[in-house]
Scaffold this motif. Structure first.
Motif, short mmCIF file in Angstrom:
data_model
loop_
_atom_site.label_atom_id
_atom_site.label_comp_id
_atom_site.label_asym_id
_atom_site.label_seq_id
_atom_site.Cartn_x
_atom_site.Cartn_y
_atom_site.Cartn_z
N GLU A 1 0.81 -1.22 0.00
CA GLU A 1 0.00 0.00 0.00
C GLU A 1 0.84 1.27 0.00
O GLU A 1 0.32 2.37 -0.12
N ILE A 2 2.17 1.11 0.13
CA ILE A 2 3.08 2.25 0.07
C ILE A 2 4.30 1.86 -0.75
O ILE A 2 4.53 0.68 -1.03
N CYS A 3 5.10 2.85 -1.13
CA CYS A 3 6.38 2.61 -1.80
C CYS A 3 7.35 3.69 -1.30
O CYS A 3 7.01 4.49 -0.42
N LYS A 4 8.54 3.75 -1.87
CA LYS A 4 9.54 4.70 -1.38
C LYS A 4 9.16 6.15 -1.64
O LYS A 4 9.75 7.06 -1.06
N ASP A 5 8.18 6.38 -2.52
CA ASP A 5 7.74 7.74 -2.80
C ASP A 5 6.56 8.17 -1.93
O ASP A 5 6.07 9.28 -2.07
N SER A 6 6.10 7.29 -1.05
CA SER A 6 4.90 7.58 -0.25
C SER A 6 5.20 8.37 1.00
O SER A 6 4.27 8.85 1.66
N TYR A 7 6.47 8.52 1.37
CA TYR A 7 6.80 9.15 2.64
C TYR A 7 8.05 9.99 2.50
O TYR A 7 8.82 9.88 1.54
N ASN B 1 -4.28 4.42 -11.76
CA ASN B 1 -4.27 5.72 -11.07
C ASN B 1 -4.59 5.59 -9.58
O ASN B 1 -4.89 6.59 -8.92
N ARG B 2 -4.54 4.38 -9.06
CA ARG B 2 -4.77 4.16 -7.63
C ARG B 2 -3.69 3.22 -7.10
O ARG B 2 -3.97 2.13 -6.64
N ARG B 3 -2.46 3.66 -7.15
CA ARG B 3 -1.35 2.85 -6.69
C ARG B 3 -0.36 3.74 -5.94
O ARG B 3 -0.33 4.96 -6.14
N PRO B 4 0.45 3.15 -5.05
CA PRO B 4 1.44 3.96 -4.34
C PRO B 4 2.38 4.67 -5.31
O PRO B 4 2.67 4.17 -6.39
N GLY B 5 2.83 5.85 -4.90
CA GLY B 5 3.68 6.65 -5.77
C GLY B 5 2.90 7.48 -6.75
O GLY B 5 3.46 7.97 -7.74
N ASP C 1 4.42 -2.25 -12.63
CA ASP C 1 2.97 -2.44 -12.48
C ASP C 1 2.55 -2.99 -11.12
O ASP C 1 1.38 -2.95 -10.78
N TYR C 2 3.50 -3.54 -10.37
CA TYR C 2 3.18 -4.15 -9.09
C TYR C 2 3.98 -3.49 -7.97
O TYR C 2 5.11 -3.06 -8.19
N THR C 3 3.40 -3.43 -6.80
CA THR C 3 4.10 -2.85 -5.65
C THR C 3 4.39 -3.94 -4.64
O THR C 3 3.48 -4.53 -4.06
#
Length: 757
Positions: free
Chosen positions: A488-494, A620-624, A656-658
């Motif tokens: 639900e998050i990636c390195k760009d989420s925080y 358009n609904r993915r982390p980052g 395409d996958y997190t």
């Protein structure tokens, strides 16, 4: 112990529309130029005004032994002795192992475990991988000890008679934090009360006070295969012998059972009084209610009879006994809204969960208001029906979906982080200003800083490999180690920020950064969520209907203390009473999700079915999402350079996958914080070949061919296991500062020429 229904006393009907939660996409750089000083002054002012947090009003909790923090800062407590032995063994291993054989394997510990991921009926056995889980995350699969691991279990199971007087403050730290951040109204502890009946000792005139924790569980979607869980029989309470092999996805009962056992373990510590509210869409059989009650014996439940026999069908004739119970089943829907309640995309249950926990005023006509004596709305007065357990006074509220895992560790870590943030408000350094050239101000300006002065520690869900997808299982095997990963998050989420004075000592909200630290760097590093968490379908649509209470937080596992609950309700009252055009200026912004770097793994919550990885997010609904354009440009460059020619599967996996492993989350957050400080301290200097000029992370900034020294690996292992928080009395307040960097307490990191011992 009868079921309660919200249909006869709704908690949200009649209120005006809620203000939509503000978007947490990353702000334009022009809007980010807010200094850290202004941010923190606003934050601590908010806390001080709302909670009146000062060193003078910390409650002295009668009935328990209370001692000041350890004065002898060279004293090594008994709970640290096994770790000191571990460090000695690490050093011995380094000395005796030939240099050409030394990599960095020795810093990982733990038993070799089997991960069963697929069962073959024809062969009568399951396929498995073999490895170790070194992540530090508490998982239902790999961590058998209740409470968050063996360290937490042994720590909270010690008898008070075996605890030296010098160490007592460490063992009561969780309770001190809870009572300082909880409700000022305390329960009746005397004989004849329910409290005494459940927790009183023989021969005592009254029971001891505890931290009152309400755990509200969203059970929508719980089932056995395609059958609703409540239509199947509950597990046998006293089943002997090994259980038949079950996949993690076969039934939700095994996850519900683990959670109830964890909650019972909380009560067994003698520090927590937990009550459970189970939210359902329709009435459930009494047999299930009795079964849940029997799992919480230490919380006041009644043990199940020993003669209970296994059955595949639920018994609809079982009647629930009318007595005080730690479990309450709440039907949140009517016959008309039941279908909407069962719809996982509707956000219906998430909204009900928020309303039950917050219990905000019913914004109706003036004559029907529940007002305080001053004639205004009062956030301390709950408006839900008094028969609901959530209407009672509690200190901590845990709202979770059945698929998440709650432990003593998560509650303890949340309370410590909340006390740390509140300690910034009580700090004697609060009024001292920082200029625009201060490193903290520059870092906050560059990263954006928390987008709200109201900060609440929040959680991220992580999942292990799934039997449904053995490719994902192999992806998650790094060498011999299992790694849980977030989706639900990636390195760009925080982003990372340093919050000065955000350290609480023993005894509750008690600022450790005293006036003596005015010229020193006292505080800790925090990760703050710059984006909303983005689950996969159907939960992503539920989030859009019912926004998480905390910006960047989770809708499926969150906590608030009583003080934080009141602050959120006060915000809703302010928005109701203030014209929309003025509400942004007069009302507190939405709460912002943060996580302490030094205790990050305690805020990573296991998603127990472990089926989340390898699923594609909605477009358009993915982390980052805040850097989606940059991501597409990177993908175009990869295609242009033909770097992944003929490897479409790898390209899809990358873009395409997190799958964001917990270990990578910790590394990225640490490196980001260290680079931010290095950029500030290196102003005007020429960058070195490696891009680092002044400071570095002594643990992560090493080449793979060079070994990490025993001390740094030892400290990092403690941080992963949550010991920076659990053993805070020693790791924060003693003269032994070897692990300050791993615990996120070292503002300026290590000098570029630093060599570990």
């Amino acid at each position: 112990m009868a079921e309660e229904s919200m249909n006869n006393h709704p908690v949200d009907e009649g209120r005006g529309e809620e203000q939509p939660a503000a978007s947490t996409s990353k702000l334009p750089s022009a809007l980010k130029l807010i200094t850290s000083a202004a941010l923190l002054f606003s934050a601590v002012s908010t806390y001080s005004a709302t909670f009146n947090v000062t060193p003078d009003n910390v409650v002295d909790h009668a009935g328990r032994r209370r001692l000041a923090s350890v004065e002898d800062k060279d004293y090594v407590p008994k709970y640290m002795l096994p770790l000191m032995k571990d460090l000695k063994e690490r050093k011995k291993l380094m000395e005796e192992t030939p240099k050409e054989e030394i990599k960095y394997w020795f810093e990982y510990a733990g038993p070799l475990q089997k991960y069963f991921y697929r069962y073959s009926k024809s062969r009568g056995k399951a396929d498995y991988f073999e490895g170790r889980d070194d992540s530090g995350v508490t998982s239902a699969r790999f961590v058998e000890e209740l409470g968050g691991g063996k360290e937490f279990k042994s720590f909270y199971s010690r008898s008070s008679d075996d605890i030296p007087a010098k160490e007592m403050s460490a063992y009561t730290r969780m309770l001190d934090n809870c009572l300082a951040m909880g409700s000022p109204a305390r329960p009746d502890l005397g004989k004849g009360s329910f409290w005494y009946e459940w927790f009183g000792g023989k021969g005592e005139d009254k029971a001891l006070d505890r931290c009152r924790v309400l755990i509200a569980i969203n059970t929508v979607g719980a089932g056995r295969g395609t059958t609703m869980l409540w239509e199947t029989a509950p597990p046998v309470p006293h089943a002997a012998g090994p259980k038949p092999w079950q996949s993690e996805q076969e039934t939700a009962a095994m996850h519900l059972e683990r959670n109830l056992k964890e909650i019972d373990a909380m009560c067994a510590t003698g520090l927590i009084a937990a009550r459970v509210q189970v939210l359902v869409c329709e009435p459930i059989p009494g047999e299930w209610t009795d079964w849940m009650d029997s799992q919480l014996v230490n919380c006041g439940g009644k043990p199940a009879p020993l003669e209970k026999k296994k059955s595949d069908k639920v018994n609809p004739k079982v009647e629930v006994e009318e007595r005080a119970s730690p479990v309450q089943v709440v039907v949140v829907a009517s016959s008309d809204s039941a279908d909407q309640c069962h719809n996982l995309q509707s956000g219906f249950m998430e909204k009900r969960l928020q309303d039950l926990v917050l219990a905000p005023p019913l914004f109706v006509d003036a004559q029907d208001r529940k007002l305080s004596s001053s004639g205004k709305y009062d956030s301390s007065i709950k408006t839900t029906h008094p028969d609901l357990v959530s209407s009672d006074n509690h200190d901590v509220y845990v709202a979770m979906k059945w698929s998440s895992l709650v432990t003593v560790r998560t509650v303890s870590a949340f309370l410590q982080a909340s006390a740390d943030l509140a300690a910034a408000a009580a700090s004697p350094n609060k009024g001292k200003t920082q200029d625009e050239d201060d490193p903290v101000s520059i870092i906050s300006s560059r990263s954006g800083g928390p987008m709200s002065p109201f900060l609440i520690p929040s959680f991220v869900r992580v999942s292990y490999v799934s039997e449904e997808n053995n490719k994902v299982a192999k992806w998650r095997m790094h060498g011999d180690f299992f790694h849980p990963a977030a989706w639900e998050i990636c390195k760009d989420s925080y982003d990372m920020t340093w919050i000065p004075d955000s350290l609480s000592g023993s005894g509750g909200v008690n600022s450790y950064c005293s006036a003596d630290y005015a010229g020193e760097d006292c505080g800790q590093w925090w990760a703050f969520m710059a984006e909303e968490q983005m689950p996969t379908t159907p939960e992503v649509y539920a989030n859009e209907v019912t926004k998480p209470l905390v910006q960047g937080g989770s809708n499926f596992f969150w906590m608030v203390t009583e003080r934080q609950r009141r602050e959120i309700v006060d915000k809703k009252i302010c928005e109701h009473e203030t014209p929309e055009a003025e509400s942004k200026k007069k009302c507190v912004p939405n709460p912002q999700a943060v996580m302490p770097l030094g205790d990050l793994e305690s805020f990573l919550v296991n998603y127990m079915p472990n089926t989340a990885l390898g699923k594609k997010h909605e477009e358009n609904r993915r982390p980052g999402y805040s850097v989606a354009k940059q991501r597409e440009e990177d993908r175009a460059k990869v295609r242009e350079r033909k770097q992944l020619k003929g490897q479409e599967d790898i390209e899809k996996a990358l873009f395409d996958y997190t799958v964001y492993p917990a270990a990578l989350f910790h590394k990225d957050a640490t490196i980001q914080a260290a680079r931010a400080m290095d950029a500030v301290l290196s102003k005007g200097k020429e960058n070195s070949e490696g891009g680092i000029t002044t400071v570095k992370s002594s643990y992560y900034d090493v080449t793979i061919i060079k070994p990490r020294q025993p001390v740094s690996g030892w400290c990092q292992a403690m941080a992963r296991m949550g010991l920076c928080s659990l053993y805070a009395d020693y790791l924060r307040q003693s003269n032994d500062k070897r692990c300050w960097e791993a615990c996120g307490l070292l503002k300026n990191w290590a000098p570029i020429d630093f060599v570990a011992e």
